[in-house]
Design an enzyme around this catalytic site. Structure first.
Site, PDB file in Angstrom:
ATOM      1  N   ALA A   1       0.865  -1.170   0.000  1.00 11.11           N
ATOM      2  CA  ALA A   1       0.000   0.000   0.000  1.00 11.11           C
ATOM      3  C   ALA A   1       0.903   1.222   0.000  1.00 11.11           C
ATOM      4  O   ALA A   1       2.088   1.124   0.329  1.00 11.11           O
ATOM      5  CB  ALA A   1      -0.866  -0.018   1.251  1.00 11.11           C
TER       6      ALA A   1
ATOM      7  N   GLY B   1       0.598  -5.098   0.712  1.00  9.18           N
ATOM      8  CA  GLY B   1      -0.637  -5.023  -0.064  1.00  9.18           C
ATOM      9  C   GLY B   1      -0.467  -5.536  -1.482  1.00  9.18           C
ATOM     10  O   GLY B   1      -1.426  -6.043  -2.087  1.00  9.18           O
TER      11      GLY B   1
ATOM     12  N   GLU C   1      -0.804  -9.131  -1.188  1.00  8.17           N
ATOM     13  CA  GLU C   1      -2.199  -9.445  -0.846  1.00  8.17           C
ATOM     14  C   GLU C   1      -3.091  -9.402  -2.088  1.00  8.17           C
ATOM     15  O   GLU C   1      -4.026 -10.192  -2.236  1.00  8.17           O
ATOM     16  CB  GLU C   1      -2.708  -8.456   0.207  1.00  8.17           C
ATOM     17  CG  GLU C   1      -2.027  -8.650   1.558  1.00  8.17           C
ATOM     18  CD  GLU C   1      -2.491  -7.639   2.575  1.00  8.17           C
ATOM     19  OE1 GLU C   1      -2.046  -6.482   2.481  1.00  8.17           O
ATOM     20  OE2 GLU C   1      -3.309  -7.998   3.440  1.00  8.17           O
TER      21      GLU C   1
ATOM     22  N   GLU D   1       4.406  -5.972   6.865  1.00 12.41           N
ATOM     23  CA  GLU D   1       3.713  -4.863   7.522  1.00 12.41           C
ATOM     24  C   GLU D   1       4.113  -4.671   8.979  1.00 12.41           C
ATOM     25  O   GLU D   1       4.078  -3.557   9.508  1.00 12.41           O
ATOM     26  CB  GLU D   1       2.192  -5.064   7.435  1.00 12.41           C
ATOM     27  CG  GLU D   1       1.581  -4.788   6.071  1.00 12.41           C
ATOM     28  CD  GLU D   1       1.598  -5.984   5.117  1.00 12.41           C
ATOM     29  OE1 GLU D   1       2.374  -6.937   5.355  1.00 12.41           O
ATOM     30  OE2 GLU D   1       0.849  -5.951   4.123  1.00 12.41           O
TER      31      GLU D   1
END
Ligand code: 3H9
Length: 697
Positions: A63, A102, A105, A125
């Site tokens: 992210a 992310g 993911e 993370e």
């Protein structure tokens, strides 16, 4: 499509290409682009299956960290992942580079995953005080089981593609051409050769629930004393994956993610991540081409010099070691051999590799051997005249383009520039002891240092795996100035009744690996003693001076290397134990000063130390020795063991509240006004409702 998400048809396969340099971070625009491209692909009658791939150096590395802390914008990443998983056509994720957080993911939500052989995948993370918040804690365990999923998330270590395939996180590894292998996989899926399989429905990772729960229990025990909330919440989420239906698991993950996002620990870790990268960015890197460095000379082979030589050898650079005579040279080479022998004995390096690195080392008892060096670093004792002589000799022995660097901890690099034939080639490269272990490198840019020399120093830092921070010329640069302030605050408490053990314990409780007196013992007390003696004539008589350090040095207690300092070190012991002679010396000092000792609670110790460090950091920024408060933080985190999850002294001061910091300083100012008076910058920030972080840009 958009500028950063492309859609094309290759035969009967829809290709979605993400192109958001440098690392395809999944910011709002990219997320929105993916959803739009997915809709297009699903509506495209010509597309039987879909490949999601990335342009540039990597599949998304996560992210977009810069968006954290701002109000979220739709579509959220979890939503994007759910849309991919729910796609009515098979979706293949084609991974290259570093598919992290992310980004991975997103891939976990696809129906099939293929990666280039040199790709790595990971869920790091936790290093940001977070957990995978886009379904990663629920999807990864379904594919690879509880133990592997927990290792992946809690170690934060990226896993090479082949290992990821082995544990079930990937379906294929492409040996050479990732794109065509991904197309083939998509075609096979489209033709019914592979069943559609949303990850949420996979059960492979739950095949052995007893082992799964055992892994959860083991990690929970291991993390019982962690000061950080994220690791424990990761364990909770992975456990929830086994116990809850998928949607409920996602909700559980979401709530935990938001709780962590608002935690001070995550704010601090994100701050350090960004501050490190800002510190590495210098205008000179855009303006000037770094000079090539193919051989390094190191002058002086004591503790620092040998550590610096090992750092260079580890990075593949040949090193010429210079000493004053054959005997000292042999001692230096032996020191380096011992470092490698220890690394091999501990299994950090195989013996063959250690031998290869040592083979790059040569030495001579004469600077004349430096003729083919591109960079020469002097690491001789902290003595201005000696350093000037050594640098002048190195300047004479080297080519015109050779960069000369001083590893001084305190001396004036502008003054050293005067001693060399080409002052523009001189820079400060301040390593921290032990140099082959500590990550920090202060790059001291002196008055005449040329821009390409600065650019070379920053490029070199990257090559040798150090965290560089620019520092201006000033006594002690950044780190040692803050350390001196920290030490002043601590010494005042020693004089008033605290012991080194109590002060160190309070700082360890705050999160430091070592307290200030342990650090001083490790670095050697003679270095700061020499400096104090040098500055004695300029000392302000109004400033409070605690003599304990001088008293110890006069007795020859130079710290670890002497076996005695603030602590006693029995032979071979590096941790040290309480030094009773030190306590007697303190009693003597207090009696001479007429001070009746009092007890210091741990929070008072921490508050005084933190206020002193932050105030000194503010002065460094005012004096432009540090470019911004974030640079001070990076120095303290990487050079002095300041707990990363506290973010460094400036971030910790922001978190404490600048008003509180000023109050603490004002309370102290009466006893030693020059030292404790709040820096004007602090007052300025408070007046404008700002924080140190506001100055980080
Ligand atoms: C996450 O994904 C949360 C999700 O689970 C849930 C969401 C709901 N964002 O390090 P470098 C920039 S959390 C924004 O020098 P390298 C970096 O600032 C995230 N920017 O290169 C720099 O910019 P600039 C989980 C990022 O080759 C440039 O890229 N992911 C991000 O040494 C180059 O970076 C991670 O924690 C980002 N996520 O290393 C991975 N990442 O050029 C974090 C990088 O303007 N990233 N940038 O200074 C890394 O570990 C390394 O950057 C990486 C590349 C290994 C990718």
């Amino acid at each position: 499509m958009t500028d950063i998400v492309g859609y094309d048809l290759d035969g009967d396969i829809g290709i979605i290409t993400l192109d958001n340099p440098p690392v395809n971070a999944l910011g709002h625009e990219l997320r929105a682009g993916i959803v739009a491209a997915l809709d297009t692909a699903l509506a495209d009658k010509g597309a039987e299956a879909i490949v999601i791939r990335a342009a540039g150096r990597t599949f998304p590395a996560g992210a977009d960290i810069r968006e954290f802390g701002r109000p979220p914008q739709d579509p959220w990443l979890p939503e994007v992942c759910n849309r991919i998983e729910a796609a009515t056509k098979p979706v293949v994720a084609a991974l290259h580079g570093t598919a992290l957080g992310g980004g991975f993911e997103l891939a976990l939500a696809a129906h099939f995953r293929i990666a280039a052989a040199d790709a790595v995948v990971g869920l790091p993370e936790v290093k940001l005080g977070l957990l995978p918040g886009a379904g990663g804690t629920q999807r990864a365990p379904r594919l690879c089981g509880g133990r592997h999923a927990l290792d992946l998330m809690l170690s934060a270590r990226p896993v090479p593609a082949r290992k990821a395939l082995e544990i079930g996180l990937l379906d294929e590894v492409a040996e050479d051409d990732l794109y065509h292998a991904a197309l083939a996989l998509a075609r096979k899926a489209a033709n019914g050769g592979l069943p559609p399989r949303p990850t949420r429905e996979r059960r492979r990772g739950f095949a052995d629930p007893v082992a799964y729960e055992q892994a959860v229990r083991e990690w929970r025990e291991k993390l019982a004393n962690s000061p950080l909330p994220a690791p424990g919440r990761i364990v909770d989420c992975v456990e929830a994956a086994l116990l809850l239906p998928f949607e409920a698991g996602l909700e559980f993950e979401r709530a935990a993610f938001e709780e962590l996002m608002n935690s001070p620990q995550s704010a601090a870790l994100r701050h350090v991540f960004l501050a490190e990268r800002r510190a590495a960015k210098q205008p000179e890197l855009k303006q000037a081409e770094p000079r090539p460095i193919n051989r390094v000379g190191v002058i002086g082979s004591g503790l620092m010099g040998s550590g610096i030589a090992v750092t260079m050898l580890d990075a593949g650079l040949p090193v010429t070691l210079i000493e004053r005579d054959q005997e000292s040279l042999q001692a230096g080479i032996s020191r380096i051999e011992t470092i490698y022998a220890r690394a091999a004995a501990r299994g950090r390096l195989d013996e063959q590799e250690a031998g290869l690195r040592l083979a790059r080392l040569s030495g001579a008892p004469d600077p004349g051997a430096l003729g083919d060096a591109d960079l020469v670093i002097e690491a001789v004792p902290e003595d201005m005249e000696m350093k000037k002589a050594v640098l002048a000799a190195a300047g004479r022995a080297t080519r015109p383009g050779t960069i000369l660097a001083t590893n001084t901890s305190y001396l004036d690099v502008n003054a050293l520039q005067v001693s060399v034939p080409r002052p523009e080639n001189l820079i400060g490269l301040h390593f921290f002891s032990p140099a082959h272990v500590m990550k920090l490198l202060e790059i001291v840019v002196a008055r005449q240092t040329a821009p390409d020399v600065v650019a070379t120093a920053f490029a070199l830092a990257r090559r040798i795996g150090k965290v560089p921070v620019r520092a201006g010329v000033g006594d002690g640069f950044i780190g040692n100035r803050v350390l001196t302030a920290w030490r002043q605050a601590a010494d005042e408490m020693l004089e008033e009744g605290a012991t080194p053990c109590q002060i160190d314990a309070a700082m360890r409780e705050f999160g430091f690996r070592l307290g200030p007196y342990q650090v001083l013992d490790l670095a050697g007390l003679d270095i700061s003693w020499a400096r104090r003696k040098r500055l004695a004539s300029t000392r302000d008589p109004e400033e409070r001076y605690v003599e304990i350090g001088d008293m110890m040095c006069e007795l020859g207690w130079f710290g670890q290397k002497a076996g005695k300092g603030y602590y006693l070190y029995d032979s071979g012991d590096r941790r040290g134990r309480e030094n009773p002679d030190m306590l007697a010396l303190l009693d003597e000092l207090r009696a001479a000063r007429g001070i009746s000792p009092r007890h210091f609670p741990a929070d008072e110790i921490r508050n005084r130390c933190l206020a002193a460090m932050a105030n000194q950091g503010a002065r460094l920024v005012e004096e432009e020795i540090a470019r911004c408060p974030g640079d001070v933080d990076v120095v303290m985190v990487h050079g002095f063991g300041f707990p990363r999850w506290r973010g460094g002294p400036m971030q910790a001061a922001d978190a404490w509240g600048l008003l509180q910091v000023r109050k603490q300083l004002q309370e102290m100012a009466e006893g030693n006004p020059k030292f404790w008076t709040p820096a004007p910058l602090l007052n300025e920030l408070i007046k404008n409702g700002m924080k140190f972080a506001s100055l980080n840009g």
